[in-house]
Design a protein around this motif. Structure first.
Motif, PDB file in Angstrom:
ATOM      1  N   ARG A 218       0.844  -1.193   0.000  1.00  0.00           N
ATOM      2  CA  ARG A 218       0.000   0.000   0.000  1.00  0.00           C
ATOM      3  C   ARG A 218       0.877   1.240   0.000  1.00  0.00           C
ATOM      4  O   ARG A 218       1.921   1.263   0.616  1.00  0.00           O
ATOM      5  CB  ARG A 218      -0.896   0.011   1.232  1.00  0.00           C
ATOM      6  N   VAL A 219       0.419   2.266  -0.664  1.00  0.00           N
ATOM      7  CA  VAL A 219       1.123   3.539  -0.709  1.00  0.00           C
ATOM      8  C   VAL A 219       0.197   4.579  -0.105  1.00  0.00           C
ATOM      9  O   VAL A 219      -0.946   4.723  -0.527  1.00  0.00           O
ATOM     10  CB  VAL A 219       1.498   3.920  -2.155  1.00  0.00           C
TER      11      VAL A 219
ATOM     12  N   ASP B 289       2.557   9.960   0.643  1.00  0.00           N
ATOM     13  CA  ASP B 289       3.741   9.511  -0.096  1.00  0.00           C
ATOM     14  C   ASP B 289       3.549   9.677  -1.594  1.00  0.00           C
ATOM     15  O   ASP B 289       4.466  10.080  -2.313  1.00  0.00           O
ATOM     16  CB  ASP B 289       4.059   8.054   0.231  1.00  0.00           C
ATOM     17  N   LEU B 290       2.357   9.376  -2.078  1.00  0.00           N
ATOM     18  CA  LEU B 290       2.071   9.537  -3.498  1.00  0.00           C
ATOM     19  C   LEU B 290       2.157  11.000  -3.914  1.00  0.00           C
ATOM     20  O   LEU B 290       2.760  11.335  -4.936  1.00  0.00           O
ATOM     21  CB  LEU B 290       0.688   8.975  -3.819  1.00  0.00           C
ATOM     22  N   LEU B 291       1.580  11.891  -3.120  1.00  0.00           N
ATOM     23  CA  LEU B 291       1.665  13.325  -3.426  1.00  0.00           C
ATOM     24  C   LEU B 291       3.106  13.814  -3.368  1.00  0.00           C
ATOM     25  O   LEU B 291       3.514  14.633  -4.195  1.00  0.00           O
ATOM     26  CB  LEU B 291       0.797  14.123  -2.450  1.00  0.00           C
TER      27      LEU B 291
ATOM     28  N   ARG C 266       5.809  12.092  -4.047  1.00  0.00           N
ATOM     29  CA  ARG C 266       6.481  11.624  -5.271  1.00  0.00           C
ATOM     30  C   ARG C 266       6.084  12.456  -6.482  1.00  0.00           C
ATOM     31  O   ARG C 266       6.915  12.810  -7.313  1.00  0.00           O
ATOM     32  CB  ARG C 266       6.144  10.165  -5.530  1.00  0.00           C
ATOM     33  N   LEU C 267       4.782  12.762  -6.585  1.00  0.00           N
ATOM     34  CA  LEU C 267       4.314  13.556  -7.721  1.00  0.00           C
ATOM     35  C   LEU C 267       4.878  14.970  -7.696  1.00  0.00           C
ATOM     36  O   LEU C 267       5.333  15.494  -8.715  1.00  0.00           O
ATOM     37  CB  LEU C 267       2.792  13.613  -7.740  1.00  0.00           C
ATOM     38  N   LEU C 268       4.848  15.598  -6.522  1.00  0.00           N
ATOM     39  CA  LEU C 268       5.298  16.988  -6.427  1.00  0.00           C
ATOM     40  C   LEU C 268       6.809  17.108  -6.531  1.00  0.00           C
ATOM     41  O   LEU C 268       7.317  18.146  -6.945  1.00  0.00           O
ATOM     42  CB  LEU C 268       4.797  17.612  -5.131  1.00  0.00           C
ATOM     43  N   ALA C 269       7.551  16.063  -6.155  1.00  0.00           N
ATOM     44  CA  ALA C 269       9.008  16.112  -6.283  1.00  0.00           C
ATOM     45  C   ALA C 269       9.417  16.219  -7.749  1.00  0.00           C
ATOM     46  O   ALA C 269      10.363  16.927  -8.097  1.00  0.00           O
ATOM     47  CB  ALA C 269       9.634  14.874  -5.648  1.00  0.00           C
ATOM     48  N   GLY C 270       8.684  15.550  -8.628  1.00  0.00           N
ATOM     49  CA  GLY C 270       8.980  15.624 -10.051  1.00  0.00           C
ATOM     50  C   GLY C 270       8.230  16.733 -10.751  1.00  0.00           C
ATOM     51  O   GLY C 270       8.628  17.200 -11.805  1.00  0.00           O
ATOM     52  N   GLY C 271       7.145  17.169 -10.181  1.00  0.00           N
ATOM     53  CA  GLY C 271       6.336  18.218 -10.781  1.00  0.00           C
ATOM     54  C   GLY C 271       5.123  17.646 -11.490  1.00  0.00           C
ATOM     55  O   GLY C 271       5.170  16.555 -12.043  1.00  0.00           O
ATOM     56  N   VAL C 272       4.045  18.378 -11.453  1.00  0.00           N
ATOM     57  CA  VAL C 272       2.801  17.977 -12.093  1.00  0.00           C
ATOM     58  C   VAL C 272       2.314  19.144 -12.937  1.00  0.00           C
ATOM     59  O   VAL C 272       2.320  20.287 -12.491  1.00  0.00           O
ATOM     60  CB  VAL C 272       1.727  17.624 -11.030  1.00  0.00           C
ATOM     61  N   VAL C 273       1.926  18.860 -14.163  1.00  0.00           N
ATOM     62  CA  VAL C 273       1.364  19.893 -15.031  1.00  0.00           C
ATOM     63  C   VAL C 273      -0.139  19.673 -15.112  1.00  0.00           C
ATOM     64  O   VAL C 273      -0.598  18.588 -15.433  1.00  0.00           O
ATOM     65  CB  VAL C 273       1.978  19.835 -16.442  1.00  0.00           C
TER      66      VAL C 273
END
Length: 69
Positions: A21-22, A26-28, A30-37
């Motif tokens: 399980r994540v 943690d999911l947010l 990971r997403l924000l570390a790389g950036g989200v458009v």
């Protein structure tokens, strides 16, 4: 799938999801570390006549601060 069994368990058993399980945090992270458009279009119209068109694009990412003293 039975009513008592969560959908995620069925998908994990079919090897369509990872077994661990994540957490949402943690999911947010990971997403924000790389950036989200995020992009989208909004069109306001009356009687099939476009009156206003708004296009939006936003880059959301985390920012780390370093305290240098």
């Amino acid at each position: 799938m039975t009513p008592d069994e969560p959908r995620g368990a069925v998908l994990a058993r079919e090897d369509r999801l990872p077994p661990e399980r994540v957490a949402l945090v943690d999911l947010l992270d990971r997403l924000l570390a790389g950036g989200v458009v995020v992009s989208g279009d909004l069109v306001l119209s009356i009687a099939d006549i476009d009156l206003v068109r708004i296009s939006v694009r936003a880059l959301i990412m985390s920012v780390r601060s370093t305290d240098e003293e």
